[in-house]
Motif scaffolding. Structure first.
Motif, PDB file in Angstrom:
ATOM      1  N   ILE A  79       0.850  -1.194   0.000  1.00  0.00           N
ATOM      2  CA  ILE A  79       0.000   0.000   0.000  1.00  0.00           C
ATOM      3  C   ILE A  79       0.879   1.234   0.000  1.00  0.00           C
ATOM      4  O   ILE A  79       1.661   1.433   0.930  1.00  0.00           O
ATOM      5  CB  ILE A  79      -0.922   0.024   1.229  1.00  0.00           C
ATOM      6  CG1 ILE A  79      -1.832  -1.199   1.232  1.00  0.00           C
ATOM      7  CG2 ILE A  79      -1.759   1.309   1.229  1.00  0.00           C
ATOM      8  CD1 ILE A  79      -2.652  -1.339   2.507  1.00  0.00           C
ATOM      9  N   GLY A  80       0.714   2.046  -1.033  1.00  0.00           N
ATOM     10  CA  GLY A  80       1.397   3.333  -1.047  1.00  0.00           C
ATOM     11  C   GLY A  80       0.566   4.343  -0.285  1.00  0.00           C
ATOM     12  O   GLY A  80       0.972   4.857   0.751  1.00  0.00           O
ATOM     13  N   SER A  81      -0.595   4.607  -0.807  1.00  0.00           N
ATOM     14  CA  SER A  81      -1.545   5.482  -0.133  1.00  0.00           C
ATOM     15  C   SER A  81      -2.952   5.057  -0.516  1.00  0.00           C
ATOM     16  O   SER A  81      -3.173   4.545  -1.612  1.00  0.00           O
ATOM     17  CB  SER A  81      -1.309   6.946  -0.496  1.00  0.00           C
ATOM     18  OG  SER A  81      -1.522   7.158  -1.876  1.00  0.00           O
ATOM     19  N   ILE A  82      -3.866   5.243   0.408  1.00  0.00           N
ATOM     20  CA  ILE A  82      -5.265   4.895   0.163  1.00  0.00           C
ATOM     21  C   ILE A  82      -6.064   6.174  -0.038  1.00  0.00           C
ATOM     22  O   ILE A  82      -5.989   7.091   0.769  1.00  0.00           O
ATOM     23  CB  ILE A  82      -5.836   4.082   1.336  1.00  0.00           C
ATOM     24  CG1 ILE A  82      -5.109   2.737   1.438  1.00  0.00           C
ATOM     25  CG2 ILE A  82      -7.330   3.856   1.149  1.00  0.00           C
ATOM     26  CD1 ILE A  82      -5.526   1.909   2.637  1.00  0.00           C
ATOM     27  N   ASN A  83      -6.829   6.207  -1.087  1.00  0.00           N
ATOM     28  CA  ASN A  83      -7.661   7.382  -1.365  1.00  0.00           C
ATOM     29  C   ASN A  83      -9.052   7.223  -0.764  1.00  0.00           C
ATOM     30  O   ASN A  83      -9.441   7.938   0.129  1.00  0.00           O
ATOM     31  CB  ASN A  83      -7.739   7.629  -2.864  1.00  0.00           C
ATOM     32  CG  ASN A  83      -6.391   7.977  -3.455  1.00  0.00           C
ATOM     33  OD1 ASN A  83      -5.556   8.606  -2.810  1.00  0.00           O
ATOM     34  ND2 ASN A  83      -6.159   7.562  -4.687  1.00  0.00           N
ATOM     35  N   VAL A  84      -9.774   6.267  -1.265  1.00  0.00           N
ATOM     36  CA  VAL A  84     -11.158   6.097  -0.849  1.00  0.00           C
ATOM     37  C   VAL A  84     -11.347   4.721  -0.223  1.00  0.00           C
ATOM     38  O   VAL A  84     -10.849   3.727  -0.745  1.00  0.00           O
ATOM     39  CB  VAL A  84     -12.134   6.252  -2.029  1.00  0.00           C
ATOM     40  CG1 VAL A  84     -13.583   6.076  -1.564  1.00  0.00           C
ATOM     41  CG2 VAL A  84     -11.951   7.611  -2.690  1.00  0.00           C
ATOM     42  N   MET A  85     -12.054   4.692   0.888  1.00  0.00           N
ATOM     43  CA  MET A  85     -12.443   3.448   1.540  1.00  0.00           C
ATOM     44  C   MET A  85     -13.960   3.452   1.649  1.00  0.00           C
ATOM     45  O   MET A  85     -14.557   4.487   1.973  1.00  0.00           O
ATOM     46  CB  MET A  85     -11.811   3.323   2.923  1.00  0.00           C
ATOM     47  CG  MET A  85     -10.311   3.537   2.945  1.00  0.00           C
ATOM     48  SD  MET A  85      -9.567   3.322   4.578  1.00  0.00           S
ATOM     49  CE  MET A  85      -9.376   1.532   4.624  1.00  0.00           C
TER      50      MET A  85
END
Length: 119
Positions: A28-34
């Protein structure tokens, strides 16, 4: 590859509450939407709620005022607090996470957790 592990489903009486959790792990680099989707028998999968990286939330009209979505960015975890549950909330609930690792976007689904609202 990003893996999602959901928990918290079960059987509850009408008017009761449940809290779903979904933890993301892996590359995981970065999470935008969950977000959370649900699918009832014989129906299409529908969006229940989503939360973006800046905390912006949206909800299906059918759950507004009853469900609350939140996230813990340090734990890569999203929660769905469900209150005042109704029989029509019965469905399999799926976690969905979208983000990016390096130059590669990803979108992953959880395995689903059953929520049954019945007396």
């Amino acid at each position: 590859q990003v893996q999602l592990v959901e928990s918290g489903g079960g059987l509850v009486q009408p008017g009761g509450s449940l809290r779903l959790s979904c933890a993301a792990s892996g590359s995981i680099g970065s999470i935008n939407v969950m977000g959370w989707y649900r699918q009832a028998p014989g129906k299409q999968r529908e969006l229940v709620s989503a939360i973006s990286s800046d905390g912006t939330t949206n909800y299906a009209d059918s759950v507004k005022g009853r469900f609350t979505i939140s996230r813990d960015n340090a734990k890569n975890t999203v929660y769905l607090q469900m209150n005042s549950l109704k029989p029509e909330d019965t469905a399999v609930y799926y976690c969905n996470v979208a983000g990016i690792t390096g130059p590669i976007p990803f979108r992953s689904w959880g395995q689903g957790t059953q929520v049954t609202v019945s007396s």
